[in-house]
Design a protein around this motif. Structure first.
Motif, mmCIF file in Angstrom:
data_model
loop_
_atom_site.group_PDB
_atom_site.id
_atom_site.type_symbol
_atom_site.label_atom_id
_atom_site.label_comp_id
_atom_site.label_asym_id
_atom_site.label_seq_id
_atom_site.Cartn_x
_atom_site.Cartn_y
_atom_site.Cartn_z
ATOM 1 N N GLY A 1 -24.658 -13.138 -4.913
ATOM 2 C CA GLY A 1 -25.874 -12.030 -4.693
ATOM 3 C C GLY A 1 -27.000 -12.616 -5.147
ATOM 4 N N ILE A 2 -28.074 -12.828 -5.490
ATOM 5 C CA ILE A 2 -29.154 -12.738 -5.993
ATOM 6 C C ILE A 2 -29.417 -13.422 -7.674
ATOM 7 C CG2 ILE A 2 -30.362 -10.840 -7.855
ATOM 8 C CD1 ILE A 2 -33.160 -10.992 -5.775
ATOM 9 N N THR A 3 -28.393 -13.433 -8.045
ATOM 10 C CA THR A 3 -28.611 -14.413 -9.566
ATOM 11 C C THR A 3 -27.212 -15.087 -9.252
ATOM 12 O OG1 THR A 3 -25.751 -12.838 -10.207
ATOM 13 C CG2 THR A 3 -27.941 -11.912 -11.335
ATOM 14 N N ARG A 4 -26.783 -15.885 -8.485
ATOM 15 C CA ARG A 4 -25.553 -16.632 -7.760
ATOM 16 C C ARG A 4 -26.751 -18.481 -8.200
ATOM 17 N NH1 ARG A 4 -23.583 -18.540 -2.097
ATOM 18 N NH2 ARG A 4 -23.121 -21.024 -2.937
ATOM 19 N N VAL A 5 -25.875 -19.318 -8.879
ATOM 20 C CA VAL A 5 -26.497 -20.512 -9.108
ATOM 21 C C VAL A 5 -26.442 -21.055 -8.413
ATOM 22 C CG1 VAL A 5 -26.463 -21.789 -11.346
ATOM 23 C CG2 VAL A 5 -27.139 -19.355 -12.260
ATOM 24 N N PHE A 6 -27.072 -21.769 -7.232
ATOM 25 C CA PHE A 6 -26.781 -22.993 -7.297
ATOM 26 C C PHE A 6 -27.527 -24.108 -7.738
ATOM 27 C CE2 PHE A 6 -27.608 -19.533 -3.833
ATOM 28 C CZ PHE A 6 -26.896 -20.066 -2.434
ATOM 29 N N GLU A 7 -26.085 -24.966 -7.905
ATOM 30 C CA GLU A 7 -26.265 -26.282 -8.338
ATOM 31 C C GLU A 7 -27.186 -27.839 -7.203
ATOM 32 O OE1 GLU A 7 -25.218 -26.969 -11.783
ATOM 33 O OE2 GLU A 7 -24.753 -25.222 -11.654
ATOM 34 N N TYR A 8 -27.994 -28.507 -7.381
ATOM 35 C CA TYR A 8 -28.321 -29.775 -6.248
ATOM 36 C C TYR A 8 -28.580 -30.313 -7.554
ATOM 37 C CZ TYR A 8 -32.160 -26.753 -8.857
ATOM 38 O OH TYR A 8 -32.698 -26.218 -8.945
ATOM 39 N N LYS A 9 -29.232 -31.653 -6.203
ATOM 40 C CA LYS A 9 -29.973 -33.332 -7.229
ATOM 41 C C LYS A 9 -31.164 -33.196 -6.734
ATOM 42 C CE LYS A 9 -26.906 -36.328 -7.119
ATOM 43 N NZ LYS A 9 -26.031 -37.839 -6.726
ATOM 44 N N LEU A 10 -31.936 -33.745 -7.578
ATOM 45 C CA LEU A 10 -33.042 -33.797 -7.886
ATOM 46 C C LEU A 10 -33.527 -34.581 -7.216
ATOM 47 C CD1 LEU A 10 -34.497 -32.575 -11.779
ATOM 48 C CD2 LEU A 10 -34.903 -31.299 -9.162
ATOM 49 N N ILE A 11 -35.021 -35.016 -6.205
ATOM 50 C CA ILE A 11 -34.934 -36.143 -5.709
ATOM 51 C C ILE A 11 -35.126 -37.725 -7.027
ATOM 52 C CG2 ILE A 11 -37.243 -37.353 -4.868
ATOM 53 C CD1 ILE A 11 -37.826 -35.229 -3.836
ATOM 54 N N PRO A 19 -31.360 -20.177 -10.598
ATOM 55 C CA PRO A 19 -30.206 -18.659 -9.946
ATOM 56 C C PRO A 19 -30.840 -18.243 -8.622
ATOM 57 C CG PRO A 19 -31.556 -18.493 -11.615
ATOM 58 C CD PRO A 19 -31.576 -19.887 -11.391
ATOM 59 N N PHE A 20 -30.766 -17.718 -7.093
ATOM 60 C CA PHE A 20 -31.054 -17.625 -5.976
ATOM 61 C C PHE A 20 -32.310 -16.981 -6.476
ATOM 62 C CE2 PHE A 20 -31.745 -14.790 -2.618
ATOM 63 C CZ PHE A 20 -31.764 -16.159 -1.166
ATOM 64 N N TRP A 21 -32.688 -16.189 -7.428
ATOM 65 C CA TRP A 21 -34.403 -15.417 -7.013
ATOM 66 C C TRP A 21 -34.648 -16.060 -7.728
ATOM 67 C CZ3 TRP A 21 -36.946 -14.590 -11.769
ATOM 68 C CH2 TRP A 21 -36.231 -15.177 -13.032
ATOM 69 N N GLN A 22 -35.107 -16.919 -8.814
ATOM 70 C CA GLN A 22 -35.838 -18.296 -9.038
ATOM 71 C C GLN A 22 -35.902 -18.969 -7.630
ATOM 72 O OE1 GLN A 22 -34.645 -20.063 -11.995
ATOM 73 N NE2 GLN A 22 -35.444 -18.431 -13.472
ATOM 74 N N MET A 23 -35.277 -19.211 -7.136
ATOM 75 C CA MET A 23 -35.265 -20.250 -6.218
ATOM 76 C C MET A 23 -36.592 -19.091 -4.851
ATOM 77 S SD MET A 23 -32.091 -21.892 -5.695
ATOM 78 C CE MET A 23 -32.316 -23.168 -4.352
#
Length: 66
Positions: A1-11, A19-23
């Motif tokens: 959903g819209i509150t799902r949090v995505f993990e990633y690596k910065l440059i 969270p998806f809504w912020q992205m």
């Protein structure tokens, strides 16, 4: 959903998460920023303002709801 949090690596290599809504909000805001830059550069070159690129203007040309 819209509150799902995505993990990633910065440059930089550091881990990040959002969270998806912020992205989604970032993508819209970032696109607007660049659209303004392009418009400014074109006007500096003497170009006339282009057609509206607003999503609602696009929808208004396609479908009429009654």
């Amino acid at each position: 959903g819209i509150t799902r949090v995505f993990e990633y690596k910065l440059i930089s290599g550091q881990p990040g998460s959002s969270p998806f809504w912020q992205m989604l909000q970032h993508v819209v805001n970032h696109a607007t920023y660049h659209r303004g830059q392009v418009t400014t550069m074109l006007r500096q070159l003497g170009a006339q303002p282009g057609k509206s690129m607003d999503m609602i203007a696009f929808y208004r040309t396609r479908v009429r709801f009654v």
